[in-house]
Design an enzyme around this catalytic site. Sequence first.
Site, PDB file in Angstrom:
ATOM      1  N   HIS A 163       0.840  -1.135  -0.128  1.00 35.12           N
ATOM      2  CA  HIS A 163      -0.361  -0.208   0.063  1.00 35.12           C
ATOM      3  C   HIS A 163       0.886   1.573   0.200  1.00 35.12           C
ATOM      4  O   HIS A 163       0.575   2.378   0.659  1.00 35.12           O
ATOM      5  CB  HIS A 163      -0.977  -0.185   1.312  1.00 35.12           C
ATOM      6  CG  HIS A 163      -1.364  -1.619   1.540  1.00 35.12           C
ATOM      7  ND1 HIS A 163      -3.022  -1.559   1.295  1.00 35.12           N
ATOM      8  CD2 HIS A 163      -1.431  -2.285   2.234  1.00 35.12           C
ATOM      9  CE1 HIS A 163      -3.179  -3.065   1.764  1.00 35.12           C
ATOM     10  NE2 HIS A 163      -2.308  -3.697   1.955  1.00 35.12           N
TER      11      HIS A 163
ATOM     12  N   SER B 187      14.739  21.701 -15.447  1.00 31.25           N
ATOM     13  CA  SER B 187      13.472  22.809 -15.130  1.00 31.25           C
ATOM     14  C   SER B 187      14.056  24.261 -15.857  1.00 31.25           C
ATOM     15  O   SER B 187      15.075  24.712 -15.930  1.00 31.25           O
ATOM     16  CB  SER B 187      12.445  23.568 -14.276  1.00 31.25           C
ATOM     17  OG  SER B 187      11.868  24.125 -14.736  1.00 31.25           O
TER      18      SER B 187
ATOM     19  N   LYS C  83      15.608  22.007 -10.443  1.00 31.45           N
ATOM     20  CA  LYS C  83      15.183  21.193 -10.877  1.00 31.45           C
ATOM     21  C   LYS C  83      16.402  20.050 -11.617  1.00 31.45           C
ATOM     22  O   LYS C  83      16.692  20.161 -12.357  1.00 31.45           O
ATOM     23  CB  LYS C  83      13.924  21.570 -11.704  1.00 31.45           C
ATOM     24  CG  LYS C  83      12.444  21.753 -10.631  1.00 31.45           C
ATOM     25  CD  LYS C  83      12.594  20.716  -9.323  1.00 31.45           C
ATOM     26  CE  LYS C  83      11.454  19.609 -10.120  1.00 31.45           C
ATOM     27  NZ  LYS C  83      10.161  20.409 -10.518  1.00 31.45           N
TER      28      LYS C  83
ATOM     29  N   GLU D 262       9.425   9.312 -16.502  1.00 30.68           N
ATOM     30  CA  GLU D 262       8.436   9.773 -16.571  1.00 30.68           C
ATOM     31  C   GLU D 262       7.310   8.621 -18.054  1.00 30.68           C
ATOM     32  O   GLU D 262       6.473   8.502 -18.302  1.00 30.68           O
ATOM     33  CB  GLU D 262       7.801  10.877 -16.791  1.00 30.68           C
ATOM     34  CG  GLU D 262       8.140  11.261 -15.411  1.00 30.68           C
ATOM     35  CD  GLU D 262       7.997  12.881 -15.459  1.00 30.68           C
ATOM     36  OE1 GLU D 262       9.130  13.275 -15.310  1.00 30.68           O
ATOM     37  OE2 GLU D 262       6.858  13.343 -15.147  1.00 30.68           O
TER      38      GLU D 262
END
Length: 463
Positions: free
Chosen positions: A161, A282, A288, A295
Amino acid sequence: MTNDNSNAMWGGRFAAGPDAIMEAINASIGFDQRLASQDIQGSCAHAAMLAAQGIITDSDAQAIREGLLTILSEIERGEFAFSATLEDIHMNVEGRLKELIGEPAGRLHTARSRNDQVATDFRLWVRDQTDAAGEALAALSRALVAQAGAGADWVMPGFTHLQVAQPVTWGHHMLAYVEMFARDRARFADARARMNESPLGAAALAGTSFAIDREMTAVALGFDRPCANSLDAVSDRDFALEFLGAASIAAMHLSRLAEELVIWSSAQFRFVTMSDRFSTGSSIMPQKKNPDAAELIRAKIGRIVGAQVALLTVMKGLPLTYSKDMQEDKEQVFDAADALMLALAAMTGMVRDMTANVAEMEAAAGSGFSTATDLADWLVRELGLPFREAHHVTGALVAMAEGNGCDLPDLTLADMQSVHSGIGEAVFEVLGVHNSVASRVSLGGTAPMLVRQQVARWEEELG
Ligand code: ARG
């Protein structure tokens, strides 16, 4: 007489050429040119067989072969002028062959149809991709096994979980994916064995009156045998669907691993540092470092599963045998295969290059009362408590630790004994994460000793 505007390949009964829209919806050359080398391979095998069977002369077969090889090199050099008027790769190649060698070109299509031709070309293409996917999965697995070998005893939290459950080893976690990708390799190998039958010689649908030798073309093209039923041979696309099925499951596995890398590389987890080579920055936030490759891999499954649904939907309800609907089989499969291969290559690079943050993982492994099960097991083993009672005692100790704002190993012996008088000093040994993982020696467990055995097994299997 054929009208000048009608199709040179099939225009005999036509008085006029197709409308521009007809040509636009009908032509597949924009994408099926990817089948060029398979098409030429198939035609070479067919021509050699026709000659061996005395259906065409040896000199015609020789001229056809040389012409086809010239065309292949024109295509490879990017010098071939593909034409939408000639619809597809099959007629583009044959049209050029006619320009190159003249009359014998017209004999190549004896005892053959575009229906068995495209079925053959596409099988050959999918077979190549099936092999390539298997190899790419093996390369990724090798990268995972290397990570597992390096970190057989690095401790990290295991989750259920997405809540901290019990400590596990990094190596064990890496090898979980190796198991998944091994099943994927097996799925591609199974699909390959089933797809490896030759449709060539089924002709349009019913076979042919010429004395062809289908065994000969099957062997020449590396197939195990000819397809037994000509109707099935030209109308079957199961091979592509099975490829997409195996690709979908592999893409799902890749997506899960990608998701873990996204989570693990976040500032909240910091379990891994992705290499600069597989990260991006970024344009606005200078600090970043984004896991874009992970992704994108996580997302690729969308187009791969989409391709499978699209092709199943094209095939459902089609009466036997060939229908032009089936021309819609290729783009989806090409796109899915490209997506899978790119995702596998990117994942392999990321896994190879990533650095596990051992100290961060170990600290996290001890958090969230992750050794509570070890404590309960100790109460069963050492004090003879029934597991349900041990579970209850441990729960009380967890509540106490939570109340004190500390972890289980931070409780004092007196704290422990206030809950159960039988608890002794030795309990602290099982509360450490290293002892916890080392104790999990049941078959398939996370103990470093077992991980090392599995690493050796996979090194042997993957070479
Ligand atoms: N371009 C066609 C396809 O991809 C080749 C087969 C055409 N066959 C036919 N009977 N029109 O399916």
